[in-house]
Design an enzyme around this catalytic site. Sequence first.
Site, PDB file in Angstrom:
ATOM      1  N   GLU A  94      44.395  40.957  23.102  1.00  0.00           N
ATOM      2  CA  GLU A  94      45.282  42.282  22.844  1.00  0.00           C
ATOM      3  C   GLU A  94      46.813  41.975  23.456  1.00  0.00           C
ATOM      4  OE1 GLU A  94      45.225  45.160  21.690  1.00  0.00           O
ATOM      5  OE2 GLU A  94      43.007  44.662  21.110  1.00  0.00           O
ATOM      6  N   GLU A 125      24.324  30.338  28.868  1.00  0.00           N
ATOM      7  CA  GLU A 125      24.722  31.148  30.388  1.00  0.00           C
ATOM      8  C   GLU A 125      24.287  30.076  31.700  1.00  0.00           C
ATOM      9  OE1 GLU A 125      23.266  34.397  32.682  1.00  0.00           O
ATOM     10  OE2 GLU A 125      23.799  35.400  30.901  1.00  0.00           O
TER      11      GLU A 125
END
Length: 316
Positions: A94, A125
Amino acid sequence: MSETSEDRDAHAALATLSTERADPRYAAIDRLGTLELARTMNEADATVPDAVAAVLPELADAIDAVVERLASGGRLRYVGAGTAGRVAVMDAAECPPTFSTPPELVAAILAGGRAAEGGAVEGTEDDAEAGAAAIAADGIGPADVVVGLAASGRTPFVVAAVREARRRGALTVGLSCNAGTVLSAEAEHAIEVRVGTEVVAGSTRLKSGTAQKLVLNMISTITMVRLGKVYRNYMVDMRVLNSKLADRAVRMIGEITGADRPAAQAALASAGNRIKTAVVMIELGVDAAEADRRLTEADGRLAAALTADSVQRHSA
Protein backbone atom coordinates in the site's frame (compact mmCIF):
# COMPACT_ATOMS: atom_id res chain seq x y z
CA MET A 1 11.79 -40.17 13.60
CA SER A 2 12.17 -40.02 17.39
CA GLU A 3 11.70 -36.78 19.26
CA THR A 4 14.84 -35.24 20.76
CA SER A 5 15.07 -33.51 24.12
CA GLU A 6 15.48 -30.24 22.23
CA ASP A 7 12.23 -30.91 20.36
CA ARG A 8 10.44 -31.67 23.63
CA ASP A 9 11.72 -28.44 25.18
CA ALA A 10 10.52 -26.46 22.15
CA HIS A 11 7.09 -28.05 22.29
CA ALA A 12 6.82 -27.36 26.00
CA ALA A 13 7.80 -23.73 25.48
CA LEU A 14 5.24 -23.32 22.72
CA ALA A 15 2.48 -24.66 24.96
CA THR A 16 3.14 -21.90 27.50
CA LEU A 17 2.48 -19.07 25.04
CA SER A 18 -0.74 -17.19 25.71
CA THR A 19 -1.58 -17.15 22.01
CA GLU A 20 -1.45 -20.97 21.96
CA ARG A 21 -3.50 -21.76 25.06
CA ALA A 22 -7.14 -22.83 24.92
CA ASP A 23 -9.28 -20.35 26.86
CA PRO A 24 -12.11 -21.96 28.90
CA ARG A 25 -14.31 -18.93 28.13
CA TYR A 26 -14.49 -20.06 24.52
CA ALA A 27 -14.83 -23.81 25.12
CA ALA A 28 -18.41 -23.93 23.79
CA ILE A 29 -18.11 -21.73 20.70
CA ASP A 30 -18.88 -24.69 18.45
CA ARG A 31 -22.35 -24.76 20.01
CA LEU A 32 -23.12 -21.05 19.81
CA GLY A 33 -25.51 -19.48 17.34
CA THR A 34 -24.09 -17.26 14.65
CA LEU A 35 -25.04 -13.95 16.27
CA GLU A 36 -23.77 -15.01 19.69
CA LEU A 37 -20.51 -16.22 18.17
CA ALA A 38 -20.12 -12.96 16.27
CA ARG A 39 -20.63 -11.04 19.53
CA THR A 40 -18.05 -13.22 21.28
CA MET A 41 -15.46 -12.57 18.59
CA ASN A 42 -16.26 -8.86 18.49
CA GLU A 43 -15.82 -8.58 22.25
CA ALA A 44 -12.47 -10.35 22.01
CA ASP A 45 -11.32 -8.15 19.13
CA ALA A 46 -12.27 -5.02 21.08
CA THR A 47 -9.44 -5.75 23.54
CA VAL A 48 -6.74 -5.48 20.86
CA PRO A 49 -6.48 -1.65 20.70
CA ASP A 50 -5.88 -1.55 24.46
CA ALA A 51 -3.09 -4.09 24.09
CA VAL A 52 -1.53 -1.92 21.38
CA ALA A 53 -1.98 1.20 23.53
CA ALA A 54 0.11 -0.44 26.26
CA VAL A 55 3.17 -0.52 23.98
CA LEU A 56 2.85 2.91 22.35
CA PRO A 57 5.98 4.34 24.04
CA GLU A 58 8.12 1.47 22.72
CA LEU A 59 6.46 1.75 19.33
CA ALA A 60 7.08 5.51 19.14
CA ASP A 61 10.76 5.01 19.94
CA ALA A 62 11.03 2.42 17.18
CA ILE A 63 9.25 4.65 14.65
CA ASP A 64 11.56 7.58 15.43
CA ALA A 65 14.51 5.30 14.68
CA VAL A 66 12.85 4.09 11.45
CA VAL A 67 12.30 7.68 10.30
CA GLU A 68 15.93 8.54 10.93
CA ARG A 69 17.17 5.64 8.79
CA LEU A 70 14.76 6.24 5.92
CA ALA A 71 15.46 9.98 5.91
CA SER A 72 19.11 9.09 5.37
CA GLY A 73 18.36 6.87 2.37
CA GLY A 74 17.69 3.54 4.03
CA ARG A 75 15.02 0.96 3.23
CA LEU A 76 12.31 -0.67 5.36
CA ARG A 77 11.80 -4.42 5.29
CA TYR A 78 9.13 -6.46 7.04
CA VAL A 79 9.94 -10.14 7.63
CA GLY A 80 7.27 -12.68 8.51
CA ALA A 81 5.78 -16.12 7.96
CA GLY A 82 2.18 -17.21 7.51
CA THR A 83 -0.43 -14.66 8.59
CA ALA A 84 2.19 -12.22 9.89
CA GLY A 85 4.02 -12.34 6.58
CA ARG A 86 0.85 -11.77 4.57
CA VAL A 87 -0.11 -8.82 6.81
CA ALA A 88 3.36 -7.43 6.09
CA VAL A 89 2.96 -7.92 2.33
CA MET A 90 -0.33 -6.01 2.43
CA ASP A 91 1.09 -3.05 4.34
CA ALA A 92 4.17 -2.79 2.13
CA ALA A 93 2.09 -3.01 -1.05
CA GLU A 94 0.00 0.00 0.00
CA CYS A 95 2.95 2.39 0.40
CA PRO A 96 3.68 3.15 -3.28
CA PRO A 97 0.12 4.13 -4.27
CA THR A 98 -0.60 5.97 -1.01
CA PHE A 99 2.69 7.84 -0.62
CA SER A 100 4.36 7.58 -4.06
CA THR A 101 7.28 5.69 -2.58
CA PRO A 102 9.50 3.65 -4.91
CA PRO A 103 8.70 -0.08 -4.67
CA GLU A 104 12.12 -0.84 -3.24
CA LEU A 105 11.70 1.52 -0.25
CA VAL A 106 9.21 -0.60 1.73
CA ALA A 107 8.92 -4.32 1.00
CA ALA A 108 8.09 -7.59 2.71
CA ILE A 109 10.22 -10.72 2.95
CA LEU A 110 7.87 -13.68 3.35
CA ALA A 111 8.94 -17.17 4.35
CA GLY A 112 8.26 -19.30 1.28
CA GLY A 113 8.41 -16.31 -1.06
CA ARG A 114 5.57 -15.23 -3.36
CA ALA A 115 4.09 -18.73 -3.32
CA ALA A 116 3.26 -18.22 0.36
CA GLU A 117 1.24 -15.04 -0.25
CA GLY A 118 -1.86 -17.06 -1.10
CA GLY A 119 -1.45 -20.00 1.25
CA ALA A 120 0.85 -22.06 3.44
CA VAL A 121 4.15 -23.39 2.09
CA GLU A 122 5.10 -26.31 4.30
CA GLY A 123 8.13 -26.02 6.56
CA THR A 124 9.35 -22.61 5.40
CA GLU A 125 8.80 -20.80 8.70
CA ASP A 126 11.11 -23.31 10.43
CA ASP A 127 13.99 -22.65 8.03
CA ALA A 128 16.36 -20.38 9.95
CA GLU A 129 19.04 -20.59 7.25
CA ALA A 130 16.56 -19.31 4.68
CA GLY A 131 15.70 -16.35 6.91
CA ALA A 132 19.33 -15.29 7.21
CA ALA A 133 19.90 -15.92 3.50
CA ALA A 134 16.95 -13.71 2.55
CA ILE A 135 18.49 -10.80 4.44
CA ALA A 136 21.81 -11.36 2.70
CA ALA A 137 20.16 -11.65 -0.70
CA ASP A 138 18.43 -8.29 -0.20
CA GLY A 139 21.75 -6.64 0.61
CA ILE A 140 20.55 -5.39 3.99
CA GLY A 141 23.07 -3.05 5.59
CA PRO A 142 23.56 -0.34 8.23
CA ALA A 143 21.24 2.16 6.49
CA ASP A 144 18.27 -0.21 6.51
CA VAL A 145 15.49 -1.24 8.89
CA VAL A 146 14.20 -4.79 9.39
CA VAL A 147 10.95 -5.38 11.29
CA GLY A 148 10.39 -9.03 12.21
CA LEU A 149 6.82 -10.16 12.86
CA ALA A 150 5.91 -13.35 14.71
CA ALA A 151 2.91 -13.74 16.98
CA SER A 152 4.73 -16.45 18.93
CA GLY A 153 7.96 -14.47 18.95
CA ARG A 154 9.90 -17.63 18.14
CA THR A 155 9.48 -18.34 14.40
CA PRO A 156 12.94 -19.54 13.25
CA PHE A 157 12.81 -17.85 9.81
CA VAL A 158 11.98 -14.48 11.36
CA VAL A 159 14.32 -14.73 14.35
CA ALA A 160 17.25 -15.68 12.11
CA ALA A 161 16.46 -12.87 9.68
CA VAL A 162 16.43 -10.28 12.47
CA ARG A 163 19.63 -11.70 13.94
CA GLU A 164 21.38 -11.49 10.57
CA ALA A 165 20.07 -7.99 9.93
CA ARG A 166 21.37 -6.78 13.29
CA ARG A 167 24.73 -8.43 12.61
CA ARG A 168 24.90 -6.39 9.42
CA GLY A 169 24.25 -3.16 11.32
CA ALA A 170 20.62 -2.64 10.33
CA LEU A 171 18.07 -1.23 12.74
CA THR A 172 15.96 -4.13 13.96
CA VAL A 173 12.45 -4.24 15.43
CA GLY A 174 10.74 -7.35 16.79
CA LEU A 175 6.94 -7.41 16.84
CA SER A 176 5.38 -10.29 18.77
CA CYS A 177 2.19 -11.03 20.70
CA ASN A 178 3.69 -12.75 23.73
CA ALA A 179 5.93 -11.68 26.59
CA GLY A 180 9.69 -12.19 26.87
CA THR A 181 10.12 -13.67 23.41
CA VAL A 182 13.23 -14.86 21.59
CA LEU A 183 12.47 -12.32 18.85
CA SER A 184 12.45 -9.50 21.40
CA ALA A 185 15.86 -10.60 22.66
CA GLU A 186 17.31 -10.52 19.13
CA ALA A 187 15.90 -7.12 18.12
CA GLU A 188 17.12 -3.66 19.09
CA HIS A 189 13.52 -2.51 19.60
CA ALA A 190 11.09 -5.02 21.11
CA ILE A 191 7.34 -4.49 20.73
CA GLU A 192 5.29 -7.13 22.54
CA VAL A 193 1.55 -6.64 22.03
CA ARG A 194 0.09 -9.04 24.61
CA VAL A 195 -3.27 -9.90 23.11
CA GLY A 196 -3.81 -13.01 25.25
CA THR A 197 -5.66 -16.12 24.20
CA GLU A 198 -7.43 -16.42 20.86
CA VAL A 199 -11.11 -17.30 20.50
CA VAL A 200 -9.96 -20.30 18.47
CA ALA A 201 -6.90 -21.57 20.35
CA GLY A 202 -3.69 -20.93 18.45
CA SER A 203 -5.37 -19.16 15.52
CA THR A 204 -3.11 -16.13 15.46
CA ARG A 205 -4.76 -14.74 12.35
CA LEU A 206 -7.39 -13.42 14.79
CA LYS A 207 -6.39 -10.99 17.57
CA SER A 208 -2.68 -11.36 16.89
CA GLY A 209 -3.14 -10.62 13.19
CA THR A 210 -5.28 -7.61 14.02
CA ALA A 211 -2.65 -6.30 16.42
CA GLN A 212 0.11 -6.73 13.84
CA LYS A 213 -1.93 -4.86 11.24
CA LEU A 214 -2.58 -1.99 13.67
CA VAL A 215 1.11 -1.71 14.50
CA LEU A 216 2.24 -1.83 10.88
CA ASN A 217 -0.37 0.81 10.03
CA MET A 218 1.34 3.06 12.58
CA ILE A 219 4.89 2.26 11.50
CA SER A 220 4.31 2.96 7.81
CA THR A 221 1.84 5.85 8.16
CA ILE A 222 3.64 7.76 10.92
CA THR A 223 6.95 7.28 9.15
CA MET A 224 5.50 8.77 5.97
CA VAL A 225 3.92 11.66 7.87
CA ARG A 226 7.28 12.42 9.47
CA LEU A 227 8.97 12.25 6.06
CA GLY A 228 6.64 14.92 4.65
CA LYS A 229 4.38 12.63 2.64
CA VAL A 230 1.26 14.07 4.29
CA TYR A 231 0.11 17.70 4.45
CA ARG A 232 -2.31 18.48 7.29
CA ASN A 233 -4.22 15.20 7.11
CA TYR A 234 -4.21 14.92 3.33
CA MET A 235 -2.34 12.19 1.42
CA VAL A 236 -0.82 14.71 -0.98
CA ASP A 237 1.72 12.23 -2.36
CA MET A 238 -1.02 9.83 -3.44
CA ARG A 239 -0.74 8.44 -6.97
CA VAL A 240 -3.73 9.25 -9.16
CA LEU A 241 -4.39 5.83 -10.69
CA ASN A 242 -8.13 5.79 -11.43
CA SER A 243 -11.23 7.97 -11.58
CA LYS A 244 -11.97 7.62 -7.87
CA LEU A 245 -8.49 8.79 -6.95
CA ALA A 246 -8.66 11.60 -9.52
CA ASP A 247 -11.83 12.85 -7.85
CA ARG A 248 -10.19 12.58 -4.44
CA ALA A 249 -7.18 14.53 -5.70
CA VAL A 250 -9.35 17.34 -7.07
CA ARG A 251 -11.26 17.56 -3.79
CA MET A 252 -7.97 17.66 -1.84
CA ILE A 253 -6.62 20.48 -3.98
CA GLY A 254 -9.85 22.44 -3.62
CA GLU A 255 -10.03 21.97 0.15
CA ILE A 256 -6.39 22.96 0.65
CA THR A 257 -6.36 25.98 -1.67
CA GLY A 258 -10.00 27.09 -1.79
CA ALA A 259 -9.98 26.77 -5.58
CA ASP A 260 -13.20 25.74 -7.30
CA ARG A 261 -13.47 22.36 -8.99
CA PRO A 262 -12.62 23.49 -12.56
CA ALA A 263 -9.53 25.36 -11.33
CA ALA A 264 -8.41 22.38 -9.24
CA GLN A 265 -8.91 20.01 -12.19
CA ALA A 266 -6.96 22.29 -14.52
CA ALA A 267 -4.07 22.60 -12.07
CA LEU A 268 -3.94 18.85 -11.53
CA ALA A 269 -3.83 18.26 -15.28
CA SER A 270 -1.08 20.87 -15.76
CA ALA A 271 0.85 19.29 -12.88
CA GLY A 272 0.81 15.85 -14.50
CA ASN A 273 -1.50 14.51 -11.79
CA ARG A 274 0.90 15.51 -9.00
CA ILE A 275 -1.17 16.88 -6.17
CA LYS A 276 1.56 18.80 -4.34
CA THR A 277 2.66 20.48 -7.55
CA ALA A 278 -0.91 21.53 -8.28
CA VAL A 279 -1.33 23.00 -4.79
CA VAL A 280 1.86 25.05 -5.07
CA MET A 281 0.83 26.28 -8.52
CA ILE A 282 -2.48 27.60 -7.21
CA GLU A 283 -1.25 28.94 -3.87
CA LEU A 284 1.82 30.73 -5.22
CA GLY A 285 0.63 31.54 -8.74
CA VAL A 286 3.49 29.74 -10.48
CA ASP A 287 3.73 27.23 -13.30
CA ALA A 288 4.40 23.50 -12.85
CA ALA A 289 8.16 23.78 -13.41
CA GLU A 290 8.51 26.48 -10.77
CA ALA A 291 6.25 24.58 -8.38
CA ASP A 292 8.40 21.48 -8.80
CA ARG A 293 11.54 23.53 -8.18
CA ARG A 294 10.15 24.92 -4.96
CA LEU A 295 9.13 21.46 -3.81
CA THR A 296 12.59 20.11 -4.59
CA GLU A 297 14.16 22.91 -2.57
CA ALA A 298 11.79 22.07 0.28
CA ASP A 299 12.77 18.38 0.15
CA GLY A 300 9.30 17.52 -1.11
CA ARG A 301 7.56 18.95 1.95
CA LEU A 302 4.50 20.90 0.87
CA ALA A 303 4.27 22.97 4.05
CA ALA A 304 7.84 24.20 3.62
CA ALA A 305 7.32 24.96 -0.06
CA LEU A 306 4.35 27.17 0.81
CA THR A 307 5.98 29.23 3.57
CA ALA A 308 6.70 32.93 3.15
CA ASP A 309 10.39 32.32 3.82
CA SER A 310 10.44 29.87 0.91
CA VAL A 311 8.75 32.41 -1.37
CA GLN A 312 11.17 35.16 -0.37
CA ARG A 313 14.20 32.91 -0.80
CA HIS A 314 13.26 31.97 -4.36
CA SER A 315 12.25 35.49 -5.39
CA ALA A 316 15.42 37.13 -4.07
